[in-house]
Motif scaffolding. Structure first.
Motif, short mmCIF file in Angstrom:
data_model
loop_
_atom_site.label_atom_id
_atom_site.label_comp_id
_atom_site.label_asym_id
_atom_site.label_seq_id
_atom_site.Cartn_x
_atom_site.Cartn_y
_atom_site.Cartn_z
N THR A 138 0.79 5.53 9.42
CA THR A 138 -0.57 5.06 9.14
C THR A 138 -1.56 6.03 9.80
OG1 THR A 138 0.41 2.91 9.54
CG2 THR A 138 -1.95 2.94 9.15
N PRO A 139 -2.66 6.34 9.13
CA PRO A 139 -3.65 7.23 9.75
C PRO A 139 -4.05 6.75 11.16
CG PRO A 139 -4.20 6.92 7.46
CD PRO A 139 -3.04 6.01 7.75
N MET B 163 0.84 -1.22 0.00
CA MET B 163 0.00 0.00 0.00
C MET B 163 0.86 1.25 0.00
SD MET B 163 -3.24 1.21 0.43
CE MET B 163 -4.22 -0.01 1.31
N GLY B 164 0.59 2.16 -0.90
CA GLY B 164 1.35 3.40 -0.98
C GLY B 164 0.90 4.40 0.07
N MET B 165 1.52 5.57 0.02
CA MET B 165 1.16 6.62 0.97
C MET B 165 0.71 7.88 0.21
SD MET B 165 3.82 6.56 4.16
CE MET B 165 5.35 6.62 3.25
N THR B 166 -0.07 8.70 0.90
CA THR B 166 -0.48 9.98 0.33
C THR B 166 0.66 10.98 0.55
OG1 THR B 166 -1.42 10.83 2.37
CG2 THR B 166 -2.88 9.52 0.97
N ILE B 167 0.57 12.12 -0.13
CA ILE B 167 1.56 13.18 0.03
C ILE B 167 1.65 13.61 1.50
CG2 ILE B 167 -0.21 14.85 -0.80
CD1 ILE B 167 2.04 16.64 -1.79
N THR B 168 0.51 13.71 2.16
CA THR B 168 0.49 14.10 3.57
C THR B 168 1.24 13.06 4.42
OG1 THR B 168 -1.56 15.36 3.37
CG2 THR B 168 -1.05 14.48 5.55
N GLU B 169 0.92 11.78 4.20
CA GLU B 169 1.56 10.72 4.99
C GLU B 169 3.08 10.70 4.74
OE1 GLU B 169 -2.58 8.19 4.62
OE2 GLU B 169 -0.80 7.47 3.54
N LYS B 170 3.48 10.93 3.49
CA LYS B 170 4.91 10.91 3.18
C LYS B 170 5.67 12.04 3.87
CE LYS B 170 5.07 8.65 -1.33
NZ LYS B 170 5.37 8.90 -2.76
N ILE B 171 5.07 13.24 3.86
CA ILE B 171 5.74 14.37 4.53
C ILE B 171 5.85 14.10 6.02
CG2 ILE B 171 5.61 16.85 5.07
CD1 ILE B 171 4.19 17.26 2.36
N LEU B 172 4.79 13.57 6.60
CA LEU B 172 4.81 13.28 8.04
C LEU B 172 5.85 12.20 8.36
CD1 LEU B 172 1.00 13.48 8.95
CD2 LEU B 172 2.78 15.21 9.30
N ALA B 173 5.89 11.17 7.55
CA ALA B 173 6.86 10.08 7.79
C ALA B 173 8.29 10.61 7.74
CB ALA B 173 6.66 8.96 6.76
N LYS B 174 8.56 11.40 6.72
CA LYS B 174 9.91 11.96 6.55
C LYS B 174 10.30 12.80 7.76
CE LYS B 174 11.33 15.46 3.77
NZ LYS B 174 11.18 16.27 2.57
N HIS B 175 9.38 13.62 8.25
CA HIS B 175 9.69 14.50 9.38
C HIS B 175 9.70 13.78 10.71
CE1 HIS B 175 9.11 17.52 6.27
NE2 HIS B 175 9.78 18.34 7.04
N ALA B 176 9.12 12.58 10.74
CA ALA B 176 9.17 11.77 11.96
C ALA B 176 10.37 10.82 11.91
CB ALA B 176 7.87 10.99 12.13
N VAL C 69 -1.61 11.23 12.74
CA VAL C 69 -1.62 11.16 11.27
C VAL C 69 -3.06 11.17 10.78
CG1 VAL C 69 -0.93 9.80 9.25
CG2 VAL C 69 0.55 9.87 11.30
N PRO C 70 -3.42 12.15 9.93
CA PRO C 70 -4.82 12.21 9.49
C PRO C 70 -5.11 11.23 8.35
CG PRO C 70 -3.59 14.01 8.51
CD PRO C 70 -2.62 13.26 9.39
N GLN C 71 -6.37 10.82 8.26
CA GLN C 71 -6.83 10.12 7.06
C GLN C 71 -6.85 11.16 5.94
OE1 GLN C 71 -10.81 9.13 8.29
NE2 GLN C 71 -10.27 6.96 8.40
N SER C 72 -6.71 10.70 4.71
CA SER C 72 -6.78 11.65 3.59
C SER C 72 -8.08 11.49 2.81
CB SER C 72 -5.59 11.46 2.65
OG SER C 72 -4.40 11.88 3.28
N VAL C 73 -8.58 12.63 2.35
CA VAL C 73 -9.75 12.67 1.47
C VAL C 73 -9.28 13.28 0.17
CG1 VAL C 73 -12.03 13.68 1.12
CG2 VAL C 73 -11.28 13.09 3.42
N LYS C 74 -9.61 12.64 -0.95
CA LYS C 74 -9.18 13.20 -2.24
C LYS C 74 -10.36 13.86 -2.93
CE LYS C 74 -7.39 10.66 -5.90
NZ LYS C 74 -6.20 10.07 -6.58
N VAL C 75 -10.17 15.11 -3.36
CA VAL C 75 -11.18 15.78 -4.16
C VAL C 75 -10.61 15.93 -5.57
CG1 VAL C 75 -12.78 17.72 -4.32
CG2 VAL C 75 -11.85 17.06 -2.10
#
Lengths: 428, 169
Positions: free
Chosen positions: A20-21, A1-14, A158-164
């Protein structure tokens, strides 16, 4: 399972491979922001922290005097001055006092303090604006900001992501503001995306200017979201590289990233949209409000106070006269916007049309000063919130709309559909 | 044990009505408390007694990140806020400054204005003394529970600073 842009930025900074949300992480921050109101409480808290002494990195803090400036009263003068004093004591590099900055969320991107892939926290809910440049940015309260001043890190769930996903081109006189007001409703209203990350995607966003994207991300919090984010592209890189030589690492969502939900919106079908009193979720096509008499028109704020916004307004008002029955107040979003607008003749044209052109600041938008509403008054505004009492009296009413709809309404003293003007839209 | 009477409100009580922008250049909790909920309920600040509760529907505290909002509520003497749900920043701010907040839809449905309420913050047990009913609030995630037990965010920050100082030695 891949990650969203938000999850990737958070992972990198952690400093971890993946997040995971729902997971709670400690993340390093690239920039911590406060304005004089959130700083007043944060600095008080900072002094109480045993062992604090110095901030974690004086080059990674931005302090902006923008809410009650130029000072509304002695108390406001004191809190702004004490923030400036503390910044000097701490050798904080990015300090923006009156006349040298403007509205925080207009200033920071302009000054090159935001870049793709970065993590920013700010003592203001509209910190989420910076997601427009592909950064993770979220608003917090003063105690959290004080902690970030001390540690250079924050705890985050870590937030869940919603895509619009937006399809199609916007019609003339329909803008990012209209699209975002409509999106808030589509997401389920002002708690439709609580605790979530909203990822804005699709061809409409690809075609949108950085200014429009900043407007979209700015109002993510109006749907309750933790952050709003737009993947960086060539426009983003050009915007950022014009303003900083700092190295940055852009991040993109994986094709197989998980979203809590995906919403599709046909942007080509959208008409100018207005949020009626007293909530940003009360959105209707402008046609349903046409004719509502207004006492004040306000143009400015971190949502719509940029040069392109003022150009739209000037395009409609130049050479004309606003209705005698209405007060029109214009606040360029920053000192740079102010200078640019002066050079382009916009400020003079608006003043000649009967607008009061003010210095940059947040005052009118949050009911601080320089344009507060009286009991029973009605205002149409380019700002982001129309809650009871937001711009002054709890007995006033606020309609939220695009700069063009507000400018058109200024001409007639009542809510006006900008498409009804005998005028071509400005070239965007 | 927290004990007092309930002030009940609807959904989406935003931070602009909790403490209007015009008062956000104040920092003193008691001063802010005098204006708590002023634009929503003019009588709140003059009638609230130490220990009383705010009981509200969904999305309590939405809007601005102003920490002045939970500070004003606490400054007015409120012992805790019970709601069906909270806006993100308000929730975090409340925990950070030591204002207990409880998510409990059943209790909100079961409490009327003026009811006497008792809450055990350690267990999240909410008792409607007037009606003789009991409820249990959603438990905090362990990390946030630890923050609250430590007395808010400050002790946590001080601990992190000590760890760093020790690592440098």
């Amino acid at each position: 399972m891949g990650m969203t842009i938000t999850e990737k930025i958070l992972a990198k900074h952690a400093g971890v491979e993946r997040v995971t949300p729902g997971e709670i992480i400690n993340a390093n921050v690239d920039l911590v922001l406060a304005n004089e109101l959130s700083a007043a409480v944060a600095i008080k808290e900072f002094h109480r922290v045993e062992g604090a002494g110095r901030v974690f990195d004086p080059e990674k803090i931005a302090l902006v005097a923008d809410h009650f400036v130029p000072a509304k009263d002695p108390r406001s003068a004191e809190i702004a001055a004490s923030m400036v004093r503390w910044a000097h004591e701490q050798n904080v590099t990015h300090i923006f006092d009156v006349g040298k900055g403007g509205i925080e969320h207009v200033v920071l991107p302009e000054e090159g303090l935001i870049a793709p892939g970065e993590l920013i926290v700010g003592g203001d809910s509209h910190t989420c604006t910076y997601g427009a440049l592909g950064a993770f940015a979220t608003g917090m309260g003063s105690t959290d900001i004080s902690a970030a001043f001390c540690l250079g890190e924050v705890w985050l769930k870590v937030p869940q992501s919603v895509k619009v996903v937006y399809h199609g081109a916007l019609e003339p006189f329909v803008y990012a503001k209209d699209l975002m007001l409509h999106t808030i409703r589509m997401l389920g209203g002002i708690d439709g995306a609580t605790y979530q990350a909203i990822e804005f995607t699709g061809e409409t966003i690809d075609a949108m200017s950085i200014t429009g994207r900043l407007t979209m991300a700015n109002m993510a919090v109006e749907a309750g979201a933790k952050n709003g984010i737009i993947a960086p592209d060539e426009k983003t890189f050009a915007y950022v590289r014009e303003r900083t030589t700092r190295a940055f690492e852009p991040v993109f969502s994986d094709p197989d990233a998980h979203y809590e939900r995906v919403i599709e919106i046909d942007a080509s079908a959208l008409v100018p949209t207005v949020a009626m009193p007293h909530s940003p979720e009360n959105t209707v096509p402008v046609t349903q409000c046409v004719g509502v008499k207004v006492d004040q028109v306000f143009i400015g704020s971190c949502t719509n106070g940029r040069i392109e916004d003022l150009r739209e307004v000037a395009h409609i008002l130049k050479g004309k006269r606003v209705a005698e029955s209405v007060r029109v107040i214009v606040n360029p979003g920053s000192q740079r916007v102010y200078i640019q607008a002066a050079e382009e003749g916009i400020l003079g044209a608006l003043a000649a049309a009967g607008c009061a052109v003010n210095t940059p600041g947040c005052g009118a938008c949050f009911g601080g000063h320089m344009g507060t509403l009286g009991a029973g008054e009605v205002c149409i505004s380019t700002t982001n919130r129309n809650f009871v009492g937001r711009m002054g009296s709890p007995e006033a009413s606020i309609y939220l709309a695009s700069p063009a709809t507000c400018a058109a309404s200024a001409l007639f003293g009542s809510i006006t559909d900008p498409r009804s003007l005998t005028l071509e839209p400005a070239t965007r | 044990m927290l004990q007092g009477h309930a002030f009940t409100y609807g959904k989406n009580v935003d931070t602009d009505v909790i403490i209007p922008g015009r008062y956000c250049n104040l920092t003193d909790p008691a001063e802010l408390g005098k204006h708590a909920l002023e634009d929503l309920d003019k009588n709140f600040a003059t009638t609230v007694k130490p220990g009383d509760f705010i009981v509200a529907q969904t999305n309590f505290g939405c809007g601005s990140s102003r920490e002045h909002a939970p500070i004003a509520i606490k400054g007015a003497g409120v012992s805790a806020v019970i709601a069906k749900s909270f806006a993100r920043i308000f929730y975090r701010n409340s925990l950070n400054i030591g204002l207990p907040v409880f998510e409990c839809p059943e209790a909100v449905d079961g409490i009327s204005a003026g009811d006497e309420v008792r809450v055990d913050p350690a267990t999240g047990t909410i008792e409607n003394v007037s009606k003789g009913t009991h409820y249990t609030a959603h438990a905090l995630p362990p990390f946030m529970r630890a923050l609250v037990d430590a007395g808010g965010l400050r002790p946590y920050v001080e601990q992190r600073l000590r760890e760093r100082a020790a690592a440098r030695r």
